[in-house]
Design a protein around this motif. Sequence first.
Motif, mmCIF file in Angstrom:
data_model
loop_
_atom_site.group_PDB
_atom_site.id
_atom_site.type_symbol
_atom_site.label_atom_id
_atom_site.label_comp_id
_atom_site.label_asym_id
_atom_site.label_seq_id
_atom_site.Cartn_x
_atom_site.Cartn_y
_atom_site.Cartn_z
ATOM 1 N N VAL A 375 0.799 -1.191 -0.104
ATOM 2 C CA VAL A 375 -0.094 -0.075 0.082
ATOM 3 C C VAL A 375 0.731 1.277 0.015
ATOM 4 N N ILE A 376 1.852 1.408 0.744
ATOM 5 C CA ILE A 376 3.110 2.451 1.023
ATOM 6 C C ILE A 376 3.450 2.623 -0.279
ATOM 7 N N ARG A 377 3.913 1.633 -0.903
ATOM 8 C CA ARG A 377 4.886 1.804 -2.336
ATOM 9 C C ARG A 377 3.770 2.019 -3.291
ATOM 10 N N ARG A 378 2.611 1.742 -3.286
ATOM 11 C CA ARG A 378 1.595 2.238 -4.561
ATOM 12 C C ARG A 378 1.247 3.634 -4.012
ATOM 13 N N CYS A 379 0.845 4.072 -3.118
ATOM 14 C CA CYS A 379 0.429 5.144 -2.737
ATOM 15 C C CYS A 379 1.622 6.157 -3.121
ATOM 16 N N PHE A 380 2.965 6.037 -2.742
ATOM 17 C CA PHE A 380 3.692 6.766 -3.153
ATOM 18 C C PHE A 380 4.059 7.065 -4.679
ATOM 19 N N ALA A 381 3.814 5.756 -5.418
ATOM 20 C CA ALA A 381 3.744 6.115 -6.784
ATOM 21 C C ALA A 381 2.607 6.945 -7.316
ATOM 22 N N GLN A 382 1.528 7.059 -6.662
ATOM 23 C CA GLN A 382 0.610 7.804 -6.889
ATOM 24 C C GLN A 382 0.781 9.253 -6.472
ATOM 25 N N GLY A 383 1.758 9.578 -5.700
ATOM 26 C CA GLY A 383 1.843 10.958 -5.240
ATOM 27 C C GLY A 383 1.602 11.069 -3.739
ATOM 28 N N LEU A 384 1.348 10.151 -3.150
ATOM 29 C CA LEU A 384 1.362 10.083 -1.478
ATOM 30 C C LEU A 384 2.310 9.555 -0.732
ATOM 31 N N MET A 385 2.755 10.277 0.111
ATOM 32 C CA MET A 385 3.611 9.644 1.087
ATOM 33 C C MET A 385 2.946 9.359 2.309
ATOM 34 N N LEU A 386 3.260 8.162 2.960
ATOM 35 C CA LEU A 386 2.906 7.575 4.107
ATOM 36 C C LEU A 386 3.937 6.612 4.607
ATOM 37 N N GLU A 387 3.795 6.096 5.825
ATOM 38 C CA GLU A 387 4.857 5.178 6.651
ATOM 39 C C GLU A 387 3.964 4.103 7.029
ATOM 40 N N THR A 388 4.979 3.195 7.782
ATOM 41 C CA THR A 388 4.065 1.918 8.373
ATOM 42 C C THR A 388 4.366 2.041 9.895
ATOM 43 N N SER A 425 -7.988 -6.424 -3.916
ATOM 44 C CA SER A 425 -8.521 -7.193 -5.032
ATOM 45 C C SER A 425 -7.558 -7.775 -5.924
ATOM 46 N N GLY A 426 -6.198 -7.677 -5.519
ATOM 47 C CA GLY A 426 -4.940 -8.247 -6.170
ATOM 48 C C GLY A 426 -4.709 -7.650 -7.614
ATOM 49 N N ARG A 427 -5.154 -6.408 -7.811
ATOM 50 C CA ARG A 427 -5.114 -5.848 -8.988
ATOM 51 C C ARG A 427 -3.656 -4.749 -8.936
ATOM 52 N N GLU A 428 -3.097 -4.356 -9.816
ATOM 53 C CA GLU A 428 -2.133 -3.075 -9.972
ATOM 54 C C GLU A 428 -3.032 -2.020 -10.045
ATOM 55 N N SER A 429 -2.545 -0.891 -9.211
ATOM 56 C CA SER A 429 -3.139 0.339 -9.525
ATOM 57 C C SER A 429 -2.625 1.124 -10.749
ATOM 58 N N SER A 430 -3.592 1.841 -10.996
ATOM 59 C CA SER A 430 -3.291 2.583 -12.311
ATOM 60 C C SER A 430 -1.894 3.194 -12.061
ATOM 61 N N SER A 431 -1.271 3.796 -13.195
ATOM 62 C CA SER A 431 -0.088 4.483 -13.172
ATOM 63 C C SER A 431 -0.327 6.143 -12.942
ATOM 64 N N SER A 432 0.346 6.859 -12.242
ATOM 65 C CA SER A 432 0.183 7.981 -11.767
ATOM 66 C C SER A 432 0.642 9.056 -12.753
ATOM 67 N N SER A 433 0.053 10.247 -12.807
ATOM 68 C CA SER A 433 0.503 11.155 -14.000
ATOM 69 C C SER A 433 1.660 11.985 -13.336
ATOM 70 N N GLY A 434 1.945 11.746 -11.796
ATOM 71 C CA GLY A 434 3.033 12.710 -11.143
ATOM 72 C C GLY A 434 2.380 14.243 -10.799
ATOM 73 N N LEU A 435 1.286 14.205 -11.022
ATOM 74 C CA LEU A 435 0.482 15.785 -10.516
ATOM 75 C C LEU A 435 -0.379 15.581 -9.364
ATOM 76 N N VAL A 436 -0.269 16.336 -8.375
ATOM 77 C CA VAL A 436 -0.961 16.191 -7.109
ATOM 78 C C VAL A 436 -2.005 17.593 -7.305
ATOM 79 N N THR A 437 -3.389 17.379 -7.178
ATOM 80 C CA THR A 437 -4.276 18.467 -7.090
ATOM 81 C C THR A 437 -4.235 19.047 -5.579
ATOM 82 N N ALA A 438 -3.598 20.448 -5.354
ATOM 83 C CA ALA A 438 -3.860 20.752 -3.871
ATOM 84 C C ALA A 438 -5.339 21.546 -3.756
#
Length: 438
Positions: A375-388, A425-438
């Motif tokens: 979850v952390i790794r995929r969130c980072f790919a989507q532009g969100l930094m989290l930790e465990t 669900s065992g699916r890969e999340s879609s790739s991120s555009s690298g843009l974060v809407t603030a």
Amino acid sequence: MTRRGVSRPDEPSIFERRESVVRSYCRRLDCILDTAEGSLVRDVTGREYLDFVAGAGALNYGHNDPDMRAALIAHLQRGGLSHSLDMYSSAKSAFLTTFESLVLLPRGLDHRVQFTGPTGANAVEAALKLARKVTGRTNVVAFTNGFHGVSLGALAVTGNRHHRGGPQNPLHGVTRMPYDGYLGDGIDTADLLDRMLRDPSSGLDAPAAILLEIVQGEGGLNVASSAWLRRIAELARTSGALLVVDDVQAGCGRTGTFFSFEPFGIVPDLVVLSKSISGYGLPMALLLIRPEYDVWLPGEHNGTFRGNVHAFVTARVALEKFWSTHDLVADVARRSQLLARRLAEVADLVPGATVKGRGMMCGVDVGSGPRAATVIRRCFAQGLMLETAGSDDQVVKLLPPLTTPDKILHNGLDILLAVTRSVASGRESSSSSGLVTA
């Protein structure tokens, strides 16, 4: 080597060549950060991320608060002091006066302020040393899943096996007791401590201190109940031990009040503060001491960098800006409800998952470390930094700045929800555009 220290694609980075392998956060959040503002950070390519790590709780008011930054720049431009050991300074005087008037006096606290070395671990070391000096005892009661630092004394009271395995020498002088809820809902672990303290044959040496976190941050966002905390405080009093609250991560508003213990009617003998006490992410740590226990000899616990003058400047502004009214407390209460509501949606996606924490120190126990890491790794790919956090790193942990606008909170939680759904669900999340809407 290219501009800003970024390596060419065909060469190892300077970090891989020269920085110790002990580094950790960068292994999951693999980018080279450059600038930041509020709840947003940017890497050297200009990509933005939502920062819900916030320096592991050192940035409760976000990155580069404009008022703190202006005060610090003004201090520097006028040739303000940068280092003074523990000598008196105008910056220290202003901080102490503000801390007294906005934090201590309104809460009826008579504690004195000791400036330790600039880390939470050093302040914990000072607390342990002082409690032993005051009582003449050596044993300290600490709790399962507690985390208090990785210098030897602080490590001895820390429960995590990964960290305790480092020094290869005995970590003694501590009796580990089960934290609230550790043995299940039907067992009051304060009863166990009470019985062991009263039984002269229990093997529990009379403690110098009982040390605890009101919310265990690194331990998995475990929250102690009001009744349990009041019972532990009473056991400390009747056993002659000092009650020490480690508020390094849970303090400075993170759980909804300046100190995490405020709602429970307890007054610790010693309180450890660090992380967000400077307001700006600058190194600073305090030990708050009831006057009757302030028995140090001059310089008995010291350090070259006790009392960071630049941190005094920003800390004063942080207190004046955020703690002279109840606005921040109200905002944190509202945002805490928002987080709890949205995290419940996340937990519903994973069988057996639970929402954990208190205030804006919260997360979801997803049941396994590998799942949380994904979850952390995929969130980072989507532009969100989290930790465990947690004994097996099974808790997805959120520590967004307390000042995070609701829209950014929702954007981050939307990412977390979508990623958790894909992982469940065992699916890969879609790739991120690298843009974060603030």
